[in-house]
Scaffold this motif. Structure first.
Motif, mmCIF file in Angstrom:
data_model
loop_
_atom_site.group_PDB
_atom_site.id
_atom_site.type_symbol
_atom_site.label_atom_id
_atom_site.label_comp_id
_atom_site.label_asym_id
_atom_site.label_seq_id
_atom_site.Cartn_x
_atom_site.Cartn_y
_atom_site.Cartn_z
ATOM 1 N N SER A 197 -10.949 -32.966 -16.839
ATOM 2 C CA SER A 197 -11.223 -33.833 -15.684
ATOM 3 C C SER A 197 -12.408 -33.343 -14.833
ATOM 4 O O SER A 197 -12.954 -34.093 -14.041
ATOM 5 N N ASN A 278 -16.670 -46.546 -10.963
ATOM 6 C CA ASN A 278 -15.723 -45.829 -11.825
ATOM 7 C C ASN A 278 -14.935 -46.766 -12.727
ATOM 8 O O ASN A 278 -14.432 -46.372 -13.779
ATOM 9 N N PRO A 282 -16.524 -46.232 -16.730
ATOM 10 C CA PRO A 282 -15.606 -45.082 -16.639
ATOM 11 C C PRO A 282 -16.132 -43.824 -17.321
ATOM 12 O O PRO A 282 -15.615 -42.734 -17.072
ATOM 13 N N CYS A 286 -17.151 -37.630 -14.164
ATOM 14 C CA CYS A 286 -15.954 -36.948 -14.650
ATOM 15 C C CYS A 286 -14.708 -37.616 -14.052
ATOM 16 O O CYS A 286 -14.790 -38.351 -13.063
ATOM 17 N N ASP A 287 -13.559 -37.365 -14.643
ATOM 18 C CA ASP A 287 -12.340 -38.048 -14.204
ATOM 19 C C ASP A 287 -11.958 -37.708 -12.761
ATOM 20 O O ASP A 287 -11.339 -38.524 -12.073
ATOM 21 N N VAL A 290 -12.585 -40.237 -9.829
ATOM 22 C CA VAL A 290 -11.704 -41.395 -9.577
ATOM 23 C C VAL A 290 -10.861 -41.185 -8.310
ATOM 24 O O VAL A 290 -10.470 -42.150 -7.651
#
Ligand code: GCU
Length: 397
Positions: A197, A278, A282, A286-287, A290
């Motif tokens: 992430s 996002n 997506p 990076c995650d 979010v």
């Protein structure tokens, strides 16, 4: 979670300045009283952008480049330039460079920029091979001959050459295809694990690719790798800012209409928002990013600090007045609020205290303009970049 994503997609973007929520920008100089304290603060900010937004490069073990094809050269533009097409390999991918050099170049400064649709779109020349990689907005995502030269108006090749610069361009899809493929393609295929992430999305991957191209440029006698301006438009402007922030070898960075995730202040929530970017893209960040969907006030930074990471190196932020999706005013404010860092380091920063009138550039160590027209790269933009780069990269010649 899923619910907030659905809301973001349906919500109409705001374009009304009066509806911008009240916000406080984080202070890039928090805890910093003198220039000697800036490098440590800079490292902290850089690490926050890496872990919370763009993602870290998972390993430097695959940084090595090799030259696959030394590249043919031929005169172009009536003999005043040389076209050179070396191919380098990085993490198992071939990067096809299109290099345009002023005739008999030795140690010239250069602009380095990705192109969106393949090298063949930059210059109409049958010796430029079509990319075999995934290309967006094309039938079956394949490049075709009809697009030769189709992006030429976005590349002031002749002006760049006439002013003594080289242009180095490559197709960004050579490094990583711009599609949410679960990080299976592009250079990601050479990395054993899917990104965690806090590890790179595509923008960080493209930025890393630019640094590897810079490694290669350092091996040439024609180009002076200490005088390379990294330039990009839109998603590739987000990329050029991140490349310049990460790699202090870039002498100058240029963000053309980079908008959300680039130079525009996220907390303004006008035009494109964090939640929206996002959702629709997506794979870009990076995650961890979010977490900040509809939650921008929790960001430990805002985009003026991305601009400030270039300090004291020169940086240019450009907007287009009709490109409201990218928030021209938010881009200006990022340049303005990066200025205290430049001043601490004894540089001018952005001379304009207020948003300058349309088509009236303001250029110190930070440059800014908002030009007439929409989301694109024009001769007006290049004229400013060349002037700015001449001043900063050629004045002592
Ligand atoms: C979309 C996206 C922007 C991006 C732009 C581009 O509009 O929402 O964030 O900058 O594409 O790359 O052209």
């Amino acid at each position: 979670g899923i619910a907030s994503v659905a809301v973001a997609q349906d919500a109409k973007p705001n374009y009304d300045e009066s509806k911008i929520p009240a916000y406080t920008l984080p202070n890039p100089l928090a805890g910093v009283e003198s220039a000697v304290q800036w490098p440590a603060r800079r490292e902290q900010i850089l690490a926050q952008f890496a872990t919370e937004m763009f993602g870290k490069v998972p390993t430097d073990k695959l940084n090595a480049i090799s030259v696959k094809d030394a590249g043919a050269r031929k005169p172009v533009l009536g003999g005043k330039a040389t076209m050179w097409q070396p191919v380098i390999t990085l993490a198992g991918r071939d990067l096809h460079l299109l290099v345009l050099l002023p005739k008999e170049s030795r140690n010239v400064p250069a602009f380095l920029a990705y192109n969106f649709h393949g090298n063949h779109t930059v210059l109409d020349d049958l010796d430029i091979p079509l990319t075999k990689n995934w290309v967006r907005s094309k039938p079956e995502n394949r490049a075709s001959d009809e697009d030769r030269g189709s992006a030429a108006s976005r590349w002031a090749v002749e002006k760049i050459i006439d002013n003594g610069f080289a242009l180095v361009t490559l197709y960004y899809g050579d490094v990583d295809p711009d599609v949410d493929d679960g990080f299976e393609n592009g250079v990601h295929a050479a990395f054993p694990n899917k990104p965690a992430s806090d590890q790179w999305g595509s923008i960080a991957t493209w930025a890393w690719g630019l640094s590897r191209v810079l490694d290669f440029l350092g091996t040439t006698s024609e180009i002076d790798a200490t005088r390379v301006a990294v330039m990009g438009h839109s998603r590739l402007g987000k990329t050029s800012l991140w490349a310049g922030a990460n790699d202090p070898r870039f002498a100058l960075a240029i963000s053309n209409n980079s908008g959300c995730g680039g130079a525009a202040i996220s907390r303004r929530r006008i035009g494109e928002s964090v939640a929206r970017i996002n959702t629709v893209f997506p794979h870009w960040f990076c995650d961890n990013f979010v977490k900040y969907n509809d939650n921008e006030s929790q960001l430990p930074f805002d985009q003026h600090m991305l601009v400030a990471l270039m300090a004291p190196r020169p940086v240019y932020v450009a907007s287009a007045v009709e490109d409201t999706w990218a928030d021209p005013r938010g881009e200006f404010l990022a340049a303005k609020h990066a200025t205290p860092v430049y001043e601490l380091l004894g540089r001018e920063g952005l001379p304009a205290a207020k948003m300058p009138p349309v088509d009236e550039p303001s250029q110190g160590s930070i440059g800014y303009h908002v030009r007439s027209g929409g989301h694109s790269v024009t001769d007006f933009d290049w004229t400013q970049y060349i002037k700015f780069a001449k001043q900063h990269l050629m004045e002592n010649e």
